[in-house]
Design a protein around this motif. Structure first.
Motif, mmCIF file in Angstrom:
data_model
loop_
_atom_site.group_PDB
_atom_site.id
_atom_site.type_symbol
_atom_site.label_atom_id
_atom_site.label_comp_id
_atom_site.label_asym_id
_atom_site.label_seq_id
_atom_site.Cartn_x
_atom_site.Cartn_y
_atom_site.Cartn_z
ATOM 1 N N GLY A 1 0.785 -1.223 0.000
ATOM 2 C CA GLY A 1 0.000 0.000 0.000
ATOM 3 C C GLY A 1 0.820 1.279 0.000
ATOM 4 N N LEU A 2 2.136 1.187 -0.146
ATOM 5 C CA LEU A 2 2.990 2.373 -0.161
ATOM 6 C C LEU A 2 2.603 3.269 -1.332
ATOM 7 N N GLU A 3 2.435 4.545 -1.073
ATOM 8 C CA GLU A 3 2.088 5.501 -2.127
ATOM 9 C C GLU A 3 3.371 5.888 -2.860
ATOM 10 N N THR A 4 3.697 5.133 -3.894
ATOM 11 C CA THR A 4 4.945 5.342 -4.620
ATOM 12 C C THR A 4 4.907 6.584 -5.501
ATOM 13 N N SER A 5 3.736 7.051 -5.853
ATOM 14 C CA SER A 5 3.647 8.252 -6.689
ATOM 15 C C SER A 5 4.053 9.504 -5.924
ATOM 16 N N ALA A 6 4.195 9.419 -4.594
ATOM 17 C CA ALA A 6 4.610 10.571 -3.797
ATOM 18 C C ALA A 6 6.108 10.847 -3.931
ATOM 19 N N TYR A 7 6.846 9.893 -4.477
ATOM 20 C CA TYR A 7 8.291 10.064 -4.648
ATOM 21 C C TYR A 7 8.557 10.464 -6.091
ATOM 22 N N ARG A 8 8.975 11.700 -6.274
ATOM 23 C CA ARG A 8 9.184 12.240 -7.614
ATOM 24 C C ARG A 8 10.664 12.244 -7.943
ATOM 25 N N GLY B 1 14.579 3.709 -10.380
ATOM 26 C CA GLY B 1 14.173 2.941 -9.210
ATOM 27 C C GLY B 1 15.069 3.213 -8.016
ATOM 28 N N ALA B 2 16.375 3.323 -8.250
ATOM 29 C CA ALA B 2 17.315 3.607 -7.165
ATOM 30 C C ALA B 2 17.060 4.983 -6.560
ATOM 31 N N VAL B 3 16.757 5.960 -7.405
ATOM 32 C CA VAL B 3 16.456 7.305 -6.900
ATOM 33 C C VAL B 3 15.200 7.276 -6.039
ATOM 34 N N ILE B 4 14.172 6.572 -6.490
ATOM 35 C CA ILE B 4 12.929 6.470 -5.708
ATOM 36 C C ILE B 4 13.181 5.703 -4.411
ATOM 37 N N GLY B 5 13.980 4.636 -4.462
ATOM 38 C CA GLY B 5 14.317 3.893 -3.252
ATOM 39 C C GLY B 5 15.092 4.737 -2.259
ATOM 40 N N ALA B 6 15.998 5.568 -2.752
ATOM 41 C CA ALA B 6 16.751 6.462 -1.869
ATOM 42 C C ALA B 6 15.822 7.514 -1.254
ATOM 43 N N GLN B 7 14.902 8.042 -2.053
ATOM 44 C CA GLN B 7 13.942 9.013 -1.518
ATOM 45 C C GLN B 7 13.078 8.383 -0.439
ATOM 46 N N TRP B 8 12.662 7.142 -0.644
ATOM 47 C CA TRP B 8 11.862 6.449 0.351
ATOM 48 C C TRP B 8 12.648 6.283 1.653
ATOM 49 N N ALA B 9 13.911 5.867 1.534
ATOM 50 C CA ALA B 9 14.733 5.651 2.721
ATOM 51 C C ALA B 9 15.003 6.954 3.467
ATOM 52 N N LEU B 10 15.117 8.045 2.736
ATOM 53 C CA LEU B 10 15.392 9.343 3.357
ATOM 54 C C LEU B 10 14.110 10.112 3.698
#
Length: 131
Positions: A55-62, A118-127
Motif C-alpha cells: 500500500g505504499l504511495e509510490t507516486s509521492a516520490y518524484r 528505481g534507485a532514486v525512488i528507493g533512496a527518496q523512500w529511505a530518506l
C-alpha cells in the motif's frame, strides 16, 4: 492502549533506520522500496501509484530530472573512454565509431534508465523525501 489500524499501517510503511541501502537495492531491482515484492513501474519508467502488496504511495516520490542526469553520467563514463581507447590504439574510420558508439550509447541509456530511476525512488523512500 492499542493504536488504530491506520496508524499501525502507516508505521509499517515507514522506512526503518539504516535502510538506505535496502531502498537503493530494491529500487535498482525495480521493486517497491517498502516491501520489495511488487513492481515499481507499470511501464518502462511509469511509476505505479500505490504498491498492491504493502500500500505504499509510490507516486509521492518524484524522481524528475535526477535519473536522466545520473544515466548520462554513467553512460558517458563508459562510452567516452572506450571511444578514446579505440581511436588512440586503432585509428578506425569515422563510420566504425558511428556503428559502434551510437548503438552502444542508445542501448546503455535505455537499459540503465529504469534501474537508476528505481534507485532514486528507493533512496527518496529511505530518506523520507516525499513531495
Amino acid at each position: 492502549m492499542d493504536e488504530p489500524p491506520q496508524m499501525q499501517r502507516s508505521r509499517e510503511l515507514e522506512p526503518p533506520p539504516g535502510s538506505f541501502l535496502t531502498g537503493l537495492l530494491r529500487g535498482i531491482r525495480r521493486r517497491c522500496p517498502g516491501c520489495g515484492r511488487s513492481h515499481l513501474f507499470s511501464r518502462y519508467v511509469t511509476v505505479v501509484p500505490n504498491c498492491p502488496d504493502c500500500g505504499l504511495e509510490t507516486s509521492a516520490y518524484r524522481a524528475d530530472d535526477a535519473p536522466p542526469y545520473f544515466t548520462i553520467f554513467v553512460v558517458g563514463h563508459v562510452v567516452i573512454p572506450g571511444m578514446l581507447l579505440l581511436e588512440q590504439n586503432f585509428h578506425p574510420e569515422p563510420w566504425v565509431h558511428m556503428v559502434t558508439w551510437v548503438p552502444m550509447t542508445l542501448l546503455l541509456t535505455l537499459a540503465l534508465l529504469p534501474p537508476i530511476k528505481g534507485a532514486v525512488i528507493g533512496a527518496q523512500w529511505a530518506l523520507r523525501m516525499k513531495s
